[in-house]
Every structure is written in C-alpha cells, then in structure tokens.
Write a protein that holds these residues in place. Sequence first.
Motif, PDB file in Angstrom:
ATOM      1  N   GLY A  83      -8.115   1.090  -9.733  1.00 31.62           N
ATOM      2  CA  GLY A  83      -9.387   1.516  -9.058  1.00 31.62           C
ATOM      3  C   GLY A  83      -8.932   2.718  -8.182  1.00 31.62           C
ATOM      4  N   GLU A  84      -7.784   3.276  -8.372  1.00 29.14           N
ATOM      5  CA  GLU A  84      -7.134   4.551  -7.679  1.00 29.14           C
ATOM      6  C   GLU A  84      -7.343   5.592  -8.258  1.00 29.14           C
ATOM      7  N   SER A 125       0.813  -1.134  -0.007  1.00 29.55           N
ATOM      8  CA  SER A 125      -0.038   0.079   0.079  1.00 29.55           C
ATOM      9  C   SER A 125       0.819   1.367   0.070  1.00 29.55           C
ATOM     10  N   ILE A 126       0.376   2.079  -0.877  1.00 25.30           N
ATOM     11  CA  ILE A 126       1.262   3.567  -0.655  1.00 25.30           C
ATOM     12  C   ILE A 126       0.507   4.644  -0.258  1.00 25.30           C
ATOM     13  N   LYS A 186      -8.590  14.766  -8.731  1.00 26.16           N
ATOM     14  CA  LYS A 186      -8.148  13.444  -9.230  1.00 26.16           C
ATOM     15  C   LYS A 186      -9.490  12.880  -9.730  1.00 26.16           C
ATOM     16  N   VAL A 187      -9.485  12.793 -11.018  1.00 29.33           N
ATOM     17  CA  VAL A 187     -10.712  12.510 -11.672  1.00 29.33           C
ATOM     18  C   VAL A 187     -10.439  11.195 -12.547  1.00 29.33           C
ATOM     19  N   TYR A 188      -9.274  10.827 -12.843  1.00 32.98           N
ATOM     20  CA  TYR A 188      -9.038   9.580 -13.550  1.00 32.98           C
ATOM     21  C   TYR A 188      -8.764   8.338 -12.668  1.00 32.98           C
TER      22      TYR A 188
END
Length: 158
Positions: A153-154, A135-136, A146-148
């Motif tokens: 799934g991030e 995990s980061i 953050k739209v992409y």
Amino acid sequence: MDQLLKLLKQRETELKKALVKAESDDIPSPEGHLRLAGRGNNVKYYHVTKPGDTRGSYIAKKDHRLAIALAQKEYHNKFLIKAKEELSLISSCYHRLSAGNADSLFLNMTPARQNLIMPYIITDGLFAKNWQDQSIKTNTFKEEEKVYDTRRGEKVRS
C-alpha cells in the motif's frame, strides 16, 4: 534447517534409485578379487583366487574383461553396503531432525510467547518478517509523482 531436510530427502531419493539399479544389475561374478600393481600409466592387473595368495595370477591384455568384471564386482559389493548404511543414517537423521530441532522450538511457541523472546537462531521466515515489519524513511523528493501502489500500500514513482 528446512534446506538441510530437503537435501537429505533428495539424497535419500538418489540413493534409493541407485540401490534399485545396483540390485537389479546382473554383475558377472568371477571368483576372487583384483589386485593392481605398478605406478602411473604402467599398471598391471592380477587375479587373486586363493585366500592366502598375496600375488595372484597376471591378467593379460587379451583378458582385460576379467579385470573389468573383478573391479565392477568389488565396487558393486562395496557400493551396496555403503549405500545401505548411508540410507539408514539419512533416514534416522531425517526423522530426528524433523521431529524437533532448535529452529522449531521457537516456531512452535505461541505468537504471544514468541513476542517475548529473542531467538538464538533467526530462521529465514523470521528474518523476512522482521525486515518487512521495519518502517523505512521514505524519500520526499517529487511526492506528487508517486502514482504506483506497492503490495504493502505504499506509493512509489516506479
């Protein structure tokens, strides 16, 4: 290990092609062998035909094709021997390594057993899996931008 097996297969294919070519070549085969004498650019060629003869007869420049034929014949004969030896060795190594190696020992275990073990050799696939499982800590800067979506799934900005 997979890379080594791939390289062995490539070399095996290369050798087989070369052997087919060498065995089909119609090499002129004058009797005897070639002896070279001299240094640097001043090389003289001698045709040795008798078993006890260590000198041979001088090959003049006009008979240069004889020197070429003798040299090619010697190379051809040595190549056939070495290539067949190498091919046999590659085949033996490939079969032994693909049948089971230190890398595959861990990979052939059940996932439940793999979870209990820290392998001594980390394969590329295992390294990638471990890297993806980590995990980061994400950057909270401009969360609203953050739209992409990534494949995992991030949400990301770009």
